[in-house]
Design a protein around this motif. Structure first.
Motif, PDB file in Angstrom:
ATOM      1  N   MET A 110       0.834  -1.215   0.000  1.00 52.27           N
ATOM      2  CA  MET A 110       0.000   0.000   0.000  1.00 52.27           C
ATOM      3  C   MET A 110       0.866   1.261   0.000  1.00 52.27           C
ATOM      4  O   MET A 110       0.573   2.223  -0.710  1.00 52.27           O
ATOM      5  CB  MET A 110      -0.938   0.006   1.211  1.00 52.27           C
ATOM      6  N   ALA A 111       1.939   1.277   0.794  1.00 52.14           N
ATOM      7  CA  ALA A 111       2.822   2.446   0.841  1.00 52.14           C
ATOM      8  C   ALA A 111       3.465   2.686  -0.521  1.00 52.14           C
ATOM      9  O   ALA A 111       3.516   3.824  -1.005  1.00 52.14           O
ATOM     10  CB  ALA A 111       3.885   2.258   1.919  1.00 52.14           C
ATOM     11  N   PHE A 112       3.931   1.631  -1.154  1.00 52.77           N
ATOM     12  CA  PHE A 112       4.533   1.762  -2.476  1.00 52.77           C
ATOM     13  C   PHE A 112       3.508   2.267  -3.493  1.00 52.77           C
ATOM     14  O   PHE A 112       3.813   3.141  -4.310  1.00 52.77           O
ATOM     15  CB  PHE A 112       5.122   0.421  -2.925  1.00 52.77           C
ATOM     16  N   SER A 113       2.287   1.751  -3.428  1.00 50.03           N
ATOM     17  CA  SER A 113       1.230   2.193  -4.349  1.00 50.03           C
ATOM     18  C   SER A 113       0.908   3.667  -4.141  1.00 50.03           C
ATOM     19  O   SER A 113       0.756   4.430  -5.102  1.00 50.03           O
ATOM     20  CB  SER A 113      -0.032   1.362  -4.149  1.00 50.03           C
ATOM     21  N   LEU A 114       0.803   4.091  -2.890  1.00 44.55           N
ATOM     22  CA  LEU A 114       0.485   5.493  -2.605  1.00 44.55           C
ATOM     23  C   LEU A 114       1.624   6.427  -3.017  1.00 44.55           C
ATOM     24  O   LEU A 114       1.374   7.536  -3.494  1.00 44.55           O
ATOM     25  CB  LEU A 114       0.150   5.669  -1.127  1.00 44.55           C
ATOM     26  N   ILE A 115       2.858   5.979  -2.857  1.00 45.99           N
ATOM     27  CA  ILE A 115       3.991   6.794  -3.297  1.00 45.99           C
ATOM     28  C   ILE A 115       3.964   6.965  -4.808  1.00 45.99           C
ATOM     29  O   ILE A 115       4.170   8.066  -5.324  1.00 45.99           O
ATOM     30  CB  ILE A 115       5.319   6.160  -2.832  1.00 45.99           C
ATOM     31  N   LEU A 116       3.684   5.897  -5.538  1.00 45.48           N
ATOM     32  CA  LEU A 116       3.588   6.001  -7.004  1.00 45.48           C
ATOM     33  C   LEU A 116       2.452   6.923  -7.421  1.00 45.48           C
ATOM     34  O   LEU A 116       2.590   7.733  -8.338  1.00 45.48           O
ATOM     35  CB  LEU A 116       3.405   4.618  -7.622  1.00 45.48           C
ATOM     36  N   PHE A 117       1.309   6.820  -6.741  1.00 48.42           N
ATOM     37  CA  PHE A 117       0.170   7.682  -7.057  1.00 48.42           C
ATOM     38  C   PHE A 117       0.506   9.140  -6.766  1.00 48.42           C
ATOM     39  O   PHE A 117       0.167  10.035  -7.540  1.00 48.42           O
ATOM     40  CB  PHE A 117      -1.055   7.234  -6.249  1.00 48.42           C
ATOM     41  N   GLN A 118       1.192   9.382  -5.661  1.00 45.98           N
ATOM     42  CA  GLN A 118       1.581  10.746  -5.309  1.00 45.98           C
ATOM     43  C   GLN A 118       2.565  11.310  -6.337  1.00 45.98           C
ATOM     44  O   GLN A 118       2.465  12.478  -6.709  1.00 45.98           O
ATOM     45  CB  GLN A 118       2.202  10.761  -3.923  1.00 45.98           C
ATOM     46  N   MET A 119       3.493  10.494  -6.805  1.00 44.91           N
ATOM     47  CA  MET A 119       4.427  10.951  -7.838  1.00 44.91           C
ATOM     48  C   MET A 119       3.680  11.330  -9.109  1.00 44.91           C
ATOM     49  O   MET A 119       3.991  12.332  -9.753  1.00 44.91           O
ATOM     50  CB  MET A 119       5.464   9.869  -8.121  1.00 44.91           C
ATOM     51  N   TYR A 120       2.667  10.552  -9.463  1.00 46.86           N
ATOM     52  CA  TYR A 120       1.857  10.853 -10.646  1.00 46.86           C
ATOM     53  C   TYR A 120       1.143  12.198 -10.476  1.00 46.86           C
ATOM     54  O   TYR A 120       1.141  13.030 -11.389  1.00 46.86           O
ATOM     55  CB  TYR A 120       0.851   9.730 -10.880  1.00 46.86           C
ATOM     56  N   LEU A 121       0.542  12.429  -9.304  1.00 48.45           N
ATOM     57  CA  LEU A 121      -0.182  13.684  -9.076  1.00 48.45           C
ATOM     58  C   LEU A 121       0.754  14.889  -9.068  1.00 48.45           C
ATOM     59  O   LEU A 121       0.428  15.943  -9.625  1.00 48.45           O
ATOM     60  CB  LEU A 121      -0.954  13.617  -7.760  1.00 48.45           C
TER      61      LEU A 121
END
Length: 131
Positions: free
Chosen positions: A110-121
């Protein structure tokens, strides 16, 4: 030079400046300057690593991770490939020693997924700023 000569020279200089007047730019000078500034500010963004390059990097990292997990005994994996048979890899068997609980695995994913999503935003917001 004496003081009187300096005063005469200063008076002559002032008269010459007043007679010549101020130079004024042409009518379209300001518009031309602003257009040149706008042209210089525009740039074409070309990323260092293109989108397909990121896909290749991600797929290689995924493949390496899967291979390391599947073949946790590196000596048998390297012997299978025929690379090295004489090197002792018993101290390098790190993957088999790592054991995570289900909760820790879920949190890491979940942390890795949220970091990737944050990088996209952040990337999207950053490039919207320049449009």
């Amino acid at each position: 030079m004496s003081i009187e000569e300096e005063k005469k020279l200063e008076a002559i200089t002032r008269r010459m400046i007043q007679d010549s007047g101020l130079e004024k730019p042409s009518a379209g000078f300001m518009n031309r300057v602003m257009l040149n500034i706008q042209k210089e500010q525009q740039y074409a963004y070309t990323p260092l690593i293109k989108k397909w390059g990121w896909y290749i990097i991600a797929s290689l990292l995924t493949a390496i991770t899967v291979i390391l997990i599947k073949f946790s005994d590196r000596s048998t994996f390297l012997e299978h490939l025929g690379v090295v048979k004489k090197i002792d890899f018993s101290n390098l068997d790190i993957v088999s020693k790592l054991q995570f609980s289900d909760t820790t695995s879920f949190v890491l994913i979940m942390a890795f997924s949220l970091i990737l999503f944050q990088m996209y935003l952040i990337k999207k917001m950053y490039f919207k700023q320049f449009k």
